[in-house]
Write a protein that holds these residues in place. Structure first.
Motif, PDB file in Angstrom:
ATOM      1  N   ALA A 136      51.303  40.412  26.630  1.00  0.00           N
ATOM      2  CA  ALA A 136      49.926  39.910  26.711  1.00  0.00           C
ATOM      3  C   ALA A 136      49.614  39.445  28.133  1.00  0.00           C
ATOM      4  N   GLY A 137      50.551  38.776  28.783  1.00  0.00           N
ATOM      5  CA  GLY A 137      50.349  38.336  30.161  1.00  0.00           C
ATOM      6  C   GLY A 137      50.184  39.509  31.108  1.00  0.00           C
ATOM      7  N   GLY A 138      50.991  40.549  30.923  1.00  0.00           N
ATOM      8  CA  GLY A 138      50.877  41.746  31.758  1.00  0.00           C
ATOM      9  C   GLY A 138      49.537  42.439  31.594  1.00  0.00           C
ATOM     10  N   ILE A 139      49.079  42.542  30.356  1.00  0.00           N
ATOM     11  CA  ILE A 139      47.770  43.153  30.103  1.00  0.00           C
ATOM     12  C   ILE A 139      46.674  42.312  30.740  1.00  0.00           C
ATOM     13  N   GLY A 140      46.770  40.989  30.582  1.00  0.00           N
ATOM     14  CA  GLY A 140      45.786  40.105  31.203  1.00  0.00           C
ATOM     15  C   GLY A 140      45.763  40.247  32.712  1.00  0.00           C
ATOM     16  N   PHE A 141      46.927  40.373  33.330  1.00  0.00           N
ATOM     17  CA  PHE A 141      47.018  40.555  34.778  1.00  0.00           C
ATOM     18  C   PHE A 141      46.332  41.850  35.204  1.00  0.00           C
ATOM     19  N   LEU A 142      46.612  42.937  34.485  1.00  0.00           N
ATOM     20  CA  LEU A 142      45.998  44.222  34.828  1.00  0.00           C
ATOM     21  C   LEU A 142      44.480  44.187  34.677  1.00  0.00           C
ATOM     22  N   VAL A 143      43.993  43.566  33.605  1.00  0.00           N
ATOM     23  CA  VAL A 143      42.546  43.450  33.411  1.00  0.00           C
ATOM     24  C   VAL A 143      41.942  42.630  34.550  1.00  0.00           C
ATOM     25  N   GLY A 144      42.604  41.552  34.938  1.00  0.00           N
ATOM     26  CA  GLY A 144      42.131  40.735  36.049  1.00  0.00           C
ATOM     27  C   GLY A 144      42.069  41.516  37.353  1.00  0.00           C
ATOM     28  N   MET A 145      43.076  42.341  37.596  1.00  0.00           N
ATOM     29  CA  MET A 145      43.092  43.162  38.816  1.00  0.00           C
ATOM     30  C   MET A 145      41.927  44.148  38.822  1.00  0.00           C
ATOM     31  N   VAL A 146      41.676  44.797  37.688  1.00  0.00           N
ATOM     32  CA  VAL A 146      40.582  45.770  37.601  1.00  0.00           C
ATOM     33  C   VAL A 146      39.246  45.071  37.801  1.00  0.00           C
ATOM     34  N   MET A 147      39.046  43.955  37.112  1.00  0.00           N
ATOM     35  CA  MET A 147      37.775  43.228  37.222  1.00  0.00           C
ATOM     36  C   MET A 147      37.594  42.677  38.637  1.00  0.00           C
ATOM     37  N   GLY A 148      38.656  42.176  39.247  1.00  0.00           N
ATOM     38  CA  GLY A 148      38.577  41.675  40.612  1.00  0.00           C
ATOM     39  C   GLY A 148      38.234  42.783  41.594  1.00  0.00           C
ATOM     40  N   GLY A 149      38.792  43.958  41.392  1.00  0.00           N
ATOM     41  CA  GLY A 149      38.487  45.101  42.250  1.00  0.00           C
ATOM     42  C   GLY A 149      37.035  45.525  42.132  1.00  0.00           C
ATOM     43  N   ARG A 150      36.504  45.498  40.924  1.00  0.00           N
ATOM     44  CA  ARG A 150      35.100  45.864  40.721  1.00  0.00           C
ATOM     45  C   ARG A 150      34.183  44.856  41.408  1.00  0.00           C
ATOM     46  N   LYS A 151      34.541  43.582  41.297  1.00  0.00           N
ATOM     47  CA  LYS A 151      33.734  42.537  41.932  1.00  0.00           C
ATOM     48  C   LYS A 151      33.768  42.690  43.454  1.00  0.00           C
ATOM     49  N   ALA A 152      34.926  43.000  44.008  1.00  0.00           N
ATOM     50  CA  ALA A 152      35.046  43.187  45.455  1.00  0.00           C
ATOM     51  C   ALA A 152      34.219  44.387  45.917  1.00  0.00           C
ATOM     52  N   LYS A 153      34.192  45.467  45.142  1.00  0.00           N
ATOM     53  CA  LYS A 153      33.387  46.635  45.502  1.00  0.00           C
ATOM     54  C   LYS A 153      31.907  46.281  45.532  1.00  0.00           C
ATOM     55  N   ARG A 154      31.445  45.515  44.529  1.00  0.00           N
ATOM     56  CA  ARG A 154      30.037  45.112  44.500  1.00  0.00           C
ATOM     57  C   ARG A 154      29.695  44.258  45.713  1.00  0.00           C
ATOM     58  N   ARG A 155      30.571  43.348  46.057  1.00  0.00           N
ATOM     59  CA  ARG A 155      30.354  42.477  47.204  1.00  0.00           C
ATOM     60  C   ARG A 155      30.292  43.313  48.488  1.00  0.00           C
ATOM     61  N   TYR A 156      31.170  44.305  48.608  1.00  0.00           N
ATOM     62  CA  TYR A 156      31.197  45.178  49.781  1.00  0.00           C
ATOM     63  C   TYR A 156      29.905  45.976  49.891  1.00  0.00           C
ATOM     64  N   ARG A 157      29.438  46.539  48.762  1.00  0.00           N
ATOM     65  CA  ARG A 157      28.192  47.308  48.761  1.00  0.00           C
ATOM     66  C   ARG A 157      27.010  46.432  49.141  1.00  0.00           C
ATOM     67  N   ARG A 158      26.962  45.230  48.600  1.00  0.00           N
ATOM     68  CA  ARG A 158      25.882  44.305  48.903  1.00  0.00           C
ATOM     69  C   ARG A 158      25.877  43.981  50.405  1.00  0.00           C
ATOM     70  N   GLN A 159      27.046  43.777  50.977  1.00  0.00           N
ATOM     71  CA  GLN A 159      27.160  43.482  52.402  1.00  0.00           C
ATOM     72  C   GLN A 159      26.677  44.658  53.240  1.00  0.00           C
ATOM     73  N   GLU A 160      27.026  45.894  52.817  1.00  0.00           N
ATOM     74  CA  GLU A 160      26.562  47.075  53.536  1.00  0.00           C
ATOM     75  C   GLU A 160      25.037  47.194  53.499  1.00  0.00           C
ATOM     76  N   GLU A 161      24.445  46.906  52.331  1.00  0.00           N
ATOM     77  CA  GLU A 161      22.987  46.977  52.205  1.00  0.00           C
ATOM     78  C   GLU A 161      22.320  45.945  53.098  1.00  0.00           C
ATOM     79  N   GLU A 162      22.882  44.758  53.190  1.00  0.00           N
ATOM     80  CA  GLU A 162      22.326  43.713  54.049  1.00  0.00           C
ATOM     81  C   GLU A 162      22.446  44.115  55.504  1.00  0.00           C
TER      82      GLU A 162
END
Length: 112
Positions: free
Chosen positions: A83-109
């Motif tokens: 369960a901890g391993g699955i939680g870690f992987l989900v966190g990594m995926v969600m964190g990566g998606r959030k970082a991509k959105r932040r990067y795109r927003r910065q590029e648009e600005e």
């Protein structure tokens, strides 16, 4: 041979009958696996060989009372690790998606 293996690998034969203890009934649960293989040596003397095996290991019990039925794993640490391993992987995926959105927003600005 298959019938013999099938009969020997049942949970009842490996772990016994369900146990009644006061108001509880305990039912053992096992993971049972079979494996078979064979081959023939056509190049040399035409010999043939084969084999098979069975593995049964306890994984937990089902505990039944008048008010509830619950699963009791024999190795809860393993379950927590998975369960901890699955939680870690989900966190990594969600964190990566959030970082991509932040990067795109910065590029648009930066373009504006």
């Amino acid at each position: 041979m298959v019938t013999s293996l099938k009969d020997s690998a049942s949970v009842r034969n490996v772990y016994g009958d369900p146990v009644r203890a006061g108001e509880k009934t305990i039912i053992p649960v096992a993971n049972i696996a079979y494996g078979f293989g064979g081959g023939e040596d056509k190049d040399h003397d035409g010999g043939f060989g084969g084999g098979g095996g069975m593995r049964a290991r306890p994984v937990g019990v089902v505990e039944i009372t008048n008010g509830e039925t619950r699963w009791v794993p024999l190795n809860p640490a393993k379950t927590l690790m998975i369960a901890g391993g699955i939680g870690f992987l989900v966190g990594m995926v969600m964190g990566g998606r959030k970082a991509k959105r932040r990067y795109r927003r910065q590029e648009e600005e930066d373009e504006d």
